[in-house]
Scaffold this motif. Structure first.
Motif, PDB file in Angstrom:
ATOM      1  N   PRO A 151     -10.110  11.198   2.533  1.00 31.80           N
ATOM      2  CA  PRO A 151     -10.177   9.743   2.720  1.00 31.80           C
ATOM      3  C   PRO A 151     -10.278   9.380   4.193  1.00 31.80           C
ATOM      4  O   PRO A 151      -9.831  10.131   5.060  1.00 31.80           O
ATOM      5  CB  PRO A 151      -8.867   9.243   2.110  1.00 31.80           C
ATOM      6  CG  PRO A 151      -7.943  10.418   2.157  1.00 31.80           C
ATOM      7  CD  PRO A 151      -8.812  11.631   1.985  1.00 31.80           C
ATOM      8  N   ARG A 193      -5.634   3.221   2.885  1.00 35.03           N
ATOM      9  CA  ARG A 193      -4.426   3.224   2.071  1.00 35.03           C
ATOM     10  C   ARG A 193      -4.779   2.874   0.623  1.00 35.03           C
ATOM     11  O   ARG A 193      -5.801   2.241   0.352  1.00 35.03           O
ATOM     12  CB  ARG A 193      -3.417   2.202   2.602  1.00 35.03           C
ATOM     13  CG  ARG A 193      -2.972   2.406   4.041  1.00 35.03           C
ATOM     14  CD  ARG A 193      -1.879   3.439   4.165  1.00 35.03           C
ATOM     15  NE  ARG A 193      -0.623   2.935   3.580  1.00 35.03           N
ATOM     16  CZ  ARG A 193       0.486   3.629   3.563  1.00 35.03           C
ATOM     17  NH1 ARG A 193       0.525   4.855   4.075  1.00 35.03           N
ATOM     18  NH2 ARG A 193       1.590   3.125   3.030  1.00 35.03           N
ATOM     19  N   ALA A 194      -3.935   3.295  -0.280  1.00 33.81           N
ATOM     20  CA  ALA A 194      -4.127   2.984  -1.695  1.00 33.81           C
ATOM     21  C   ALA A 194      -3.427   1.663  -2.028  1.00 33.81           C
ATOM     22  O   ALA A 194      -2.317   1.392  -1.562  1.00 33.81           O
ATOM     23  CB  ALA A 194      -3.566   4.102  -2.568  1.00 33.81           C
ATOM     24  N   TYR A 232      -8.619   0.664  -2.969  1.00 35.23           N
ATOM     25  CA  TYR A 232      -8.274   1.282  -1.683  1.00 35.23           C
ATOM     26  C   TYR A 232      -8.577   0.285  -0.568  1.00 35.23           C
ATOM     27  O   TYR A 232      -9.629  -0.366  -0.554  1.00 35.23           O
ATOM     28  CB  TYR A 232      -9.086   2.561  -1.459  1.00 35.23           C
ATOM     29  CG  TYR A 232      -8.817   3.633  -2.484  1.00 35.23           C
ATOM     30  CD1 TYR A 232      -7.775   4.544  -2.322  1.00 35.23           C
ATOM     31  CD2 TYR A 232      -9.609   3.740  -3.627  1.00 35.23           C
ATOM     32  CE1 TYR A 232      -7.515   5.531  -3.263  1.00 35.23           C
ATOM     33  CE2 TYR A 232      -9.364   4.724  -4.576  1.00 35.23           C
ATOM     34  CZ  TYR A 232      -8.314   5.610  -4.383  1.00 35.23           C
ATOM     35  OH  TYR A 232      -8.070   6.579  -5.332  1.00 35.23           O
ATOM     36  N   THR A 248       0.826  -1.198   0.000  1.00 38.03           N
ATOM     37  CA  THR A 248       0.000   0.000   0.000  1.00 38.03           C
ATOM     38  C   THR A 248       0.865   1.256   0.000  1.00 38.03           C
ATOM     39  O   THR A 248       2.037   1.229   0.390  1.00 38.03           O
ATOM     40  CB  THR A 248      -0.920   0.048   1.228  1.00 38.03           C
ATOM     41  OG1 THR A 248      -0.114   0.193   2.418  1.00 38.03           O
ATOM     42  CG2 THR A 248      -1.762  -1.211   1.336  1.00 38.03           C
ATOM     43  N   ILE A 296      -2.786   7.654   0.084  1.00 38.97           N
ATOM     44  CA  ILE A 296      -3.824   7.976  -0.892  1.00 38.97           C
ATOM     45  C   ILE A 296      -3.587   9.365  -1.469  1.00 38.97           C
ATOM     46  O   ILE A 296      -3.270  10.314  -0.743  1.00 38.97           O
ATOM     47  CB  ILE A 296      -5.214   7.900  -0.226  1.00 38.97           C
ATOM     48  CG1 ILE A 296      -5.539   6.448   0.136  1.00 38.97           C
ATOM     49  CG2 ILE A 296      -6.295   8.483  -1.130  1.00 38.97           C
ATOM     50  CD1 ILE A 296      -6.837   6.280   0.895  1.00 38.97           C
ATOM     51  N   TRP A 346      -8.822  11.248  -4.670  1.00 37.53           N
ATOM     52  CA  TRP A 346      -9.927  10.790  -3.820  1.00 37.53           C
ATOM     53  C   TRP A 346     -11.068  11.806  -3.821  1.00 37.53           C
ATOM     54  O   TRP A 346     -12.248  11.429  -3.853  1.00 37.53           O
ATOM     55  CB  TRP A 346      -9.433  10.537  -2.403  1.00 37.53           C
ATOM     56  CG  TRP A 346     -10.518  10.092  -1.468  1.00 37.53           C
ATOM     57  CD1 TRP A 346     -11.353  10.893  -0.743  1.00 37.53           C
ATOM     58  CD2 TRP A 346     -10.910   8.748  -1.182  1.00 37.53           C
ATOM     59  NE1 TRP A 346     -12.249  10.144  -0.018  1.00 37.53           N
ATOM     60  CE2 TRP A 346     -11.995   8.814  -0.276  1.00 37.53           C
ATOM     61  CE3 TRP A 346     -10.452   7.502  -1.602  1.00 37.53           C
ATOM     62  CZ2 TRP A 346     -12.611   7.668   0.225  1.00 37.53           C
ATOM     63  CZ3 TRP A 346     -11.070   6.350  -1.100  1.00 37.53           C
ATOM     64  CH2 TRP A 346     -12.134   6.445  -0.204  1.00 37.53           C
TER      65      TRP A 346
END
Length: 548
Positions: free
Chosen positions: A407, A412-413, A419, A377, A380, A385
């Motif tokens: 977010p 986390r991305a 996500y 991860t 973000i 977002w």
């Protein structure tokens, strides 16, 4: 004041066995003082001024700990002990399922294939038949009875519901939440029908059948069903909820409904049950049936088996179920690969978190947890977002979900446009025309994927004139009531009987929320409002036709 004495000589152990468990595994070579561990976990309830919990721990067929915290009755000053009787909540479902399996083993019913209407013809005939296994795995599509009676104007606790009341409202339902076997959708209605099935096939009351076939053979001498809530039960803990002012109020289940719940029992009896199932004392076939997870129509296997969640905790196999009825809250878990480590928690307070208590105990008592893989991860991109912000509508229940421009904390991305969320779900968004938000897909930890459609950029703020379009009378024959919708000040309100007023909170155009439910209105081609729809997690699209 804590009380951990065990009266049954068969359950007594030496002080060293009760006080400490020594692990030989190098990674966990240490002494666990069980009393000290339990005292820490249940510290919140170690008082003579609060309700509390009882806890039991067993391993390798030996009871290691039984202990009580808090008060069973705040009025009389009776403390909670290992012998205190609590109500089980939905942990009872595995016992109801076991009763059905016993009948199947007797040759009286085909657990897998037979439609429930063969034995309960009062149930409507739906597009596809509901099987007995559908009932026991929450895949029948049946609407939740307690939600239905709440929309009749009588939520649980406001009226003394009896088993016939439950069956009446279930039999009136012309529609299901979904096709049988299509989704997992938790509903107590299925287990109410399962209890009825047991009585019809056995020719005995559910109380008698389970006592003779389960409780007595296993020595569960403190267990029975609350099939008459007026019956006196010596040693039972009263149930409580916070009163909002730092004190407590009674919150008892004044209803004679069993099958989905309604079991009266002790932590000691639950430890007996757990070991009996593990050893196959009622037959290995019964144990195997209870543990067999359901497979949906699309082939996906879910965690729910027969009255049990069969999954894992931190990579260790766990078989468990939670329970909650009125002010009682419970959790029973066992870890078969850890010497059938069993932890039972029964509480008489709605604000307790028994699943959390069990897992905190398990964190110390499980010998070794496998290493958890780390996620790939990154932080973000907040600008990206923010493009997804708005109100989204659940395709199944119409429930709104607000995605804020910032977010969620700790999110986390992931690679591929996904996500990760703190509840271990995965989200991904799809953009439509001109780069506007269109779809949100949420992949749940259990393997299900729920789709949300973009509904509006922000919460709807209708004018009084717009609200006036919804005024009228709305009738549902499935629950037999008529709601009146009226504008009160700048709010749309629903009434079904004197003293019951539901103030609707706008969500997205033509949709509102109230009491955990979504209420939305349908229109014809001319724009005239023709129907009111109600949905929540356990009731999908209950329709009220406009009659005036």
């Amino acid at each position: 004041m804590p009380n951990w004495g065990v009266r049954d000589p068969a359950l007594r152990l030496g002080a060293a066995a009760i006080l400490a468990v020594r692990f030989s595994t190098a990674a966990a070579a240490q002494e666990i003082n069980l009393v000290a561990l339990a005292d820490t976990v249940f510290q919140r309830w170690n008082s003579t001024h609060t309700p509390g919990c009882a806890v039991g721990v067993a391993r390798d067929g030996k009871v290691l700990l039984q202990r009580g915290y808090g008060m069973a009755d705040l009025e009389s000053g009776a403390p909670i002990t290992p012998q205190t009787i609590f109500e089980s909540g939905s942990v009872a479902k595995q016992f109801t399922a076991a009763a059905v399996v016993l009948l199947a083993l007797d040759g009286k019913v085909n657990l897998l294939d037979e439609p429930i209407r063969k034995y309960i013809p009062e149930l409507p005939e739906y597009e596809r038949p509901i099987t007995i296994r559908h009932l026991l795995t929450h895949t029948s599509g049946l609407r939740e009875w307690s939600s239905l009676v709440a929309w009749q104007g009588w939520p649980r606790g406001s009226r003394a519901h009896e088993q016939p009341d439950l069956l009446d409202v279930v039999f009136r339902q012309k529609s299901l939440n979904h096709l049988p076997g299509q989704y997992y959708s938790y509903t107590n209605s299925g287990y109410a029908l399962a209890m009825t099935l047991v009585e019809r096939l056995s020719g005995r009351s559910f109380q008698e059948f389970t006592r003779e076939r389960i409780f007595q053979p296993l020595g569960m001498n403190n267990t029975q069903w609350r099939d008459d809530f007026r019956r006196l039960v010596p040693g039972r803990a009263q149930a409580y909820s916070p009163d909002g002012e730092g004190g407590w109020r009674l919150n008892m289940p004044f209803e004679s409904v069993v099958g989905p719940g309604g079991m009266l029992t002790t932590v000691g009896d639950w430890l007996v049950w757990s070991q009996a199932v593990h050893e196959g004392r009622l037959g290995r076939a019964l144990t195997d049936s209870l543990h067999r997870r359901m497979r949906l129509n699309n082939g996906r296997e879910i965690r729910y088996a027969l009255g049990l969640n069969v999954g894992d905790y931190r990579g260790v196999r766990e078989i468990s179920h939670s329970g909650s009825t009125a002010g009682y809250s419970t959790f029973l878990a066992r870890y078969p690969d850890e010497g059938n480590l069993t932890i039972a928690v029964l509480c008489n307070v709605s604000s307790a978190t028994p699943a959390n208590y069990v897992r905190r105990m398990a964190d110390r008592l499980i010998r070794r947890f496998p290493e958890e893989p780390s996620l790939d991860t990154v932080l973000i991109d907040r600008t990206q977002w923010a493009r997804y912000a708005g109100i989204y509508r659940n395709e199944r229940t119409y429930a709104p979900l607000e995605v804020r421009s910032e977010p969620p904390e700790r999110a986390r991305a992931l690679p591929g446009g996904w996500y990760w969320m703190p509840n271990d779900s995965r989200w991904t968004f799809e953009l439509g025309a001109q780069g506007r938000p269109a779809v949100l897909r949420i992949a749940q930890p259990d393997g299900d994927t729920v789709i949300y459609r973009y509904a509006s950029p922000r919460r709807w703020a209708p004018s009084v004139r717009e609200l006036a379009a919804f005024e009228g009378s709305y009738r549902s024959e499935e629950i037999g009531v008529t709601y009146e919708a009226r504008v009160v000040g700048d709010t749309l309100a629903l009434t079904v009987r004197p003293g019951v007023v539901l103030s609707l909170q706008p969500s997205y155009p033509d949709a509102f929320t109230v009491r955990g439910s979504t209420v939305w209105f349908g229109r014809d081609r001319s724009g005239r409002v023709t129907a009111m729809h109600v949905s929540e997690s356990r009731v999908w699209d209950l329709v009220f036709q406009r009659v005036r």
